[in-house]
Design an enzyme around this catalytic site. Structure first.
Site, PDB file in Angstrom:
ATOM      1  N   HIS A 107      -7.984  -5.561   0.159  1.00  0.00           N
ATOM      2  CA  HIS A 107      -6.757  -4.780   0.277  1.00  0.00           C
ATOM      3  C   HIS A 107      -5.667  -5.506   1.057  1.00  0.00           C
ATOM      4  CE1 HIS A 107      -4.385  -1.190  -0.052  1.00  0.00           C
ATOM      5  NE2 HIS A 107      -4.273  -1.064   1.264  1.00  0.00           N
ATOM      6  N   SER A 147       0.832  -1.191   0.000  1.00  0.00           N
ATOM      7  CA  SER A 147       0.000   0.000   0.000  1.00  0.00           C
ATOM      8  C   SER A 147       0.876   1.255   0.000  1.00  0.00           C
ATOM      9  CB  SER A 147      -0.961  -0.053   1.198  1.00  0.00           C
ATOM     10  OG  SER A 147      -2.015   0.851   1.043  1.00  0.00           O
TER      11      SER A 147
END
Length: 256
Positions: free
Chosen positions: A230, A97
């Site tokens: 995610h 990320s």
């Protein structure tokens, strides 16, 4: 006037010994994350690789330090600490990320300073050149918490502990500010290979945005897609670590 000496132990955490001249895998946490997130990575890949996890300022044992809320400045400080040199062990970068974009900027700085990384592993993040307008960092605390719960990236026990949460929120907000205000500056493609890991249902990254990392390297590129959102890496760490080990073992065992 001499620059102040940097305390490497504040920034770089090593959980397991890797004797000898090993490739260093430098792991860069997600927004709100800490070095300890990568303890399982170190346990799995050491001692074949020298796994180093970065601890950003403003969290856990560094919570009294000021957060760094821009990716370029954080990248500069990390490269200063890493002090990569042509005659030193190869350095590979793995970020999830926020950490993936940070890894890209670190790789750029390393190349500018004459020592290209061996590999960049970018997980759970769109290519730097793919912009989204995001303002999570501007939400109130409840709005920020709602985002964390949506992504399932923070332990529910932490979300439920007000004291821990109060300490963590400033760092989380700062990290989101760094990620969301990042602006890609066009420049040469990296000379190192890029491997991308992405989740099929990640609300933060489409497959097209993940595939666009290919435009940022003049070396090899490959992409691995896994079921999940995610934080797909929590369920597919073994497969991902097998890929990382396979890419870096030749660097570790060959002459350099």
């Amino acid at each position: 006037m001499d620059a102040p000496e940097v305390d490497h132990t504040l920034w770089l955490r090593s959980f397991h010994d890797a004797p000898g001249r090993r490739t260093r895998l430098v792991c860069l946490p997600h927004a709100g994350g800490s070095a300890s997130f990568f303890f399982p990575v170190s346990r799995s890949l050491s001692p074949a690789l020298d796994v180093i996890a970065v601890q950003y300022p403003g969290r856990q044992d560094r919570r009294h330090e000021k957060c760094v809320d821009t990716i370029p400045e954080l990248a500069r400080q990390i490269v200063d600490v890493l002090d990569p040199r042509p005659d030193g062990p190869p350095i590979a970068l793995f970020g999830h990320s926020l950490g993936a974009t940070l890894g890209f900027e670190i790789a750029r700085l390393m190349e500018e300073r004459g020592t290209a990384p061996a590999h960049l592993f970018a997980s759970g993040r769109r290519a730097p050149s793919r912009h989204r307008h995001e303002t999570v960092h501007q939400r109130d605390d409840e709005g920020l918490l709602a985002e964390l719960r949506l992504l399932s990236g923070t332990d529910a026990r932490v979300l439920g502990d007000e004291e821990v949460l109060r300490m963590a929120l400033p760092a989380i907000r700062s990290d989101y500010r760094a990620a969301e205000t990042y602006v890609y500056e066009p420049g040469p493609a990296l000379a190192c290979p890029i491997t991308v890991f992405t989740g099929e249902n990640d609300p933060k990254v489409t497959l097209d945005e993940a595939r666009a990392w290919e435009t940022h390297t003049s070396a090899g590129f490959d992409m691995h897609t896994y079921p999940g959102g995610h934080f797909f890496l929590s369920d597919h760490s073994a497969a991902m670590l097998k890929v990382i080990s396979g890419r870096l073992t030749p660097v570790t065992t060959g002459s350099h």
